[in-house]
Design a protein around this motif. Structure first.
Motif, PDB file in Angstrom:
ATOM      1  N   HIS A 157      57.272  20.349  43.803  1.00 25.94           N
ATOM      2  CA  HIS A 157      58.483  20.447  44.624  1.00 25.94           C
ATOM      3  C   HIS A 157      59.589  19.525  44.113  1.00 25.94           C
ATOM      4  O   HIS A 157      60.748  19.941  43.979  1.00 25.94           O
ATOM      5  CB  HIS A 157      58.181  20.093  46.082  1.00 25.94           C
ATOM      6  N   PHE A 158      59.234  18.271  43.827  1.00 22.95           N
ATOM      7  CA  PHE A 158      60.240  17.315  43.358  1.00 22.95           C
ATOM      8  C   PHE A 158      60.719  17.628  41.935  1.00 22.95           C
ATOM      9  O   PHE A 158      61.778  17.149  41.529  1.00 22.95           O
ATOM     10  CB  PHE A 158      59.678  15.890  43.393  1.00 22.95           C
ATOM     11  N   ARG A 174      55.076  11.066  45.361  1.00 21.61           N
ATOM     12  CA  ARG A 174      55.754  11.963  44.408  1.00 21.61           C
ATOM     13  C   ARG A 174      54.750  12.863  43.704  1.00 21.61           C
ATOM     14  O   ARG A 174      54.966  14.065  43.558  1.00 21.61           O
ATOM     15  CB  ARG A 174      56.516  11.134  43.366  1.00 21.61           C
ATOM     16  N   HIS A 219      53.386  15.901  45.588  1.00 23.82           N
ATOM     17  CA  HIS A 219      54.299  17.048  45.688  1.00 23.82           C
ATOM     18  C   HIS A 219      55.152  17.150  44.422  1.00 23.82           C
ATOM     19  O   HIS A 219      56.351  17.431  44.482  1.00 23.82           O
ATOM     20  CB  HIS A 219      55.184  16.901  46.915  1.00 23.82           C
ATOM     21  N   ASP A 230      70.586  12.470  48.231  1.00 20.62           N
ATOM     22  CA  ASP A 230      69.996  13.029  47.014  1.00 20.62           C
ATOM     23  C   ASP A 230      71.073  13.341  45.982  1.00 20.62           C
ATOM     24  O   ASP A 230      71.004  12.915  44.817  1.00 20.62           O
ATOM     25  CB  ASP A 230      69.227  14.296  47.400  1.00 20.62           C
ATOM     26  N   ARG A 249      64.180  14.786  47.600  1.00 19.98           N
ATOM     27  CA  ARG A 249      63.871  14.963  49.019  1.00 19.98           C
ATOM     28  C   ARG A 249      62.936  16.151  49.238  1.00 19.98           C
ATOM     29  O   ARG A 249      62.948  17.118  48.479  1.00 19.98           O
ATOM     30  CB  ARG A 249      65.159  15.147  49.838  1.00 19.98           C
ATOM     31  N   ARG A 250      62.146  16.017  50.277  1.00 20.35           N
ATOM     32  CA  ARG A 250      61.264  17.099  50.718  1.00 20.35           C
ATOM     33  C   ARG A 250      61.043  16.928  52.217  1.00 20.35           C
ATOM     34  O   ARG A 250      60.411  15.977  52.647  1.00 20.35           O
ATOM     35  CB  ARG A 250      59.927  17.070  49.979  1.00 20.35           C
ATOM     36  N   ASP A 251      61.594  17.833  53.002  1.00 19.31           N
ATOM     37  CA  ASP A 251      61.526  17.738  54.463  1.00 19.31           C
ATOM     38  C   ASP A 251      62.098  16.384  54.904  1.00 19.31           C
ATOM     39  O   ASP A 251      63.242  16.081  54.621  1.00 19.31           O
ATOM     40  CB  ASP A 251      60.086  17.945  54.954  1.00 19.31           C
ATOM     41  N   THR A 268      64.786  16.913  42.370  1.00 22.40           N
ATOM     42  CA  THR A 268      65.299  16.566  43.687  1.00 22.40           C
ATOM     43  C   THR A 268      64.549  15.348  44.185  1.00 22.40           C
ATOM     44  O   THR A 268      63.412  15.093  43.769  1.00 22.40           O
ATOM     45  CB  THR A 268      65.148  17.721  44.684  1.00 22.40           C
TER      46      THR A 268
END
Length: 405
Positions: free
Chosen positions: A148-149, A142, A145, A312, A261-263, A259
């Motif tokens: 992004h999250f 986490r 990234h 998610d 999720r990432r990819d 969020t």
């Protein structure tokens, strides 16, 4: 599908179990950076709804968990060792280590490749179709990234420490003691038939006023033993776990993410969210995350991004009410002194009701019931009703044989 779970807590282990149980052809690996059995914390608490979910999804591990759990009945609020107020309800608890051992055995029996003492830093190097990041409140994935999250951390005000004690409580006990430096309290419940979990909490002013910010762990534990000598019946407190060493004082970290999720990576459990320990829902929510992800995968078997999006959205929405309740509970404990009239001796019954409704408002009849069940015979009657309800739930999920007329 190749699945890698990063983190060997309840979330990762339970998802690995469900993934392998439902889809034996999938290759499922779980990597944990710590040695087998290593864990902070003594016990976990749960209720019937948690057991219902376990029995629906994996009866084998559910039965073993229930057999290892300890039943506690009622809640007690003890004020300065002078008066006790009573709250209703019942629950179950067990050692966190025992829970992890059960889930690890079950995962391996199903064919999950469980690897201990394996650290995974960058998930990009993993050969996997799905990566489940369940590496805890300090999740490295986490944080790698975080932008992004949309990761956020709010630090709670109070200080707390997870301890153990050979004193075995038969109910969930809140013990509040007044010191020259202010109020300090514990949350205690049985971990096994031989010991209990005892979480001590106080404001930072009380913590420093008692010198706990400067004392070494042994002397600090001795101070707490003296303060709580009455409710502990003279039993010691234990600031030591078999595998993780001395436990430090902490501030609760409220984790949130925009969020999950990432990819092909999804967050789960404490890596995705935390809820304050005063509502005892961390393990339940972690397992519910695992169930939620396992449920959506077959709905979009050929479209993993859509499956992860559904997971998610659904799980974050399901947590909103729980997170609000947890935040309210944390705030209540951060302002304990507001609920105690400084001009008179604290009324344990009134204080206990304030504690009871810390997560929201209740109808007036709840207060009347609270007053009534301070009376022994009425309290025992309420306990009998709870026992009958508990037995019915156990029969419905298959713990007990169904009675036929």
């Amino acid at each position: 599908m190749r699945i890698v779970c990063v983190g060997g807590g309840p979330a990762g282990l339970y998802f690995a179990i469900l993934a392998k149980r439902r889809y034996p052809q999938h290759e499922v690996t779980l990597s944990e950076r710590n040695p087998a059995g290593a864990t902070y914390g003594w016990g976990v608490v749960f209720w019937d709804d948690f057991l219902d979910g376990l029995y629906r999804n994996d009866p084998d591990s559910a039965r073993e968990i229930r057999e290892s759990a300890v039943l506690w009945e009622g809640q007690e609020v003890r004020m300065r060792g002078e008066r006790t107020a009573y709250l209703g309800g019942y629950g179950f608890s067990m050692s966190r280590r025992g829970l992890l051992e059960i889930l690890t055995r079950r995962a391996r029996a199903l064919g999950v490749d469980v690897q201990f003492e394996r650290e995974i830093g960058d998930p990009a190097g993993l050969d996997a179709d799905l990566i489940v990041a369940c590496d805890g409140v300090n999740s490295g994935i986490r944080e790698r990234h975080a932008e992004h999250f949309g990761a956020g951390v709010a630090v709670g005000r109070n200080k707390y420490i997870w301890l153990g004690t050979p004193k075995v409580f038969d109910s969930f006990v809140f013990g509040f003691e007044q010191t020259p430096a202010g109020w300090i309290w514990f949350h205690a419940y049985p971990s096994t038939t031989e010991n209990s979990t005892c979480i001590v909490e106080c404001t930072p002013e009380t913590w420093s006023g008692l010198g706990l910010d400067e004392l070494d762990p042994d002397k600090g534990t001795q101070v707490l033993e003296e303060i709580f000598a009455g409710p502990l019946d003279g039993h010691p407190l234990i600031n030591q776990t078999r595998s993780m060493g001395v436990v430090p004082w902490l501030n609760f970290r409220e984790i949130s993410n925009r969020t999950w999720r990432r990819d092909n990576v999804v967050l789960m459990g404490d890596a995705a969210h935390t809820t304050h320990f005063t509502i005892g829902s961390g393990t339940k929510l972690a397992v519910q995350d695992a169930i939620g992800l396992a449920d959506v995968l077959p709905l979009h078997a050929e479209d993993l991004p859509r499956a992860l999006q559904n997971y998610d959205e659904q799980r974050r929405a399901a947590l909103l009410a729980v997170q609000d309740a947890a935040h309210s509970s944390m705030t209540w404990f951060e302002h304990v002194d507001v609920h105690i009239d400084p001009h008179r001796d604290p009324d344990a019954v009134e204080f206990a009701y304030s504690l009871w409704k810390r997560r929201g408002h209740y109808p007036f009849w709840r207060y009347q019931l609270h007053l009534a069940t301070q009376i022994g015979p009425l309290r025992r009657a309420r306990s009998s009703v709870s026992s009958a309800r508990r037995t019915l739930r156990a029969r419905r999920r298959g713990e007990l044989p169904v009675l036929h007329p």
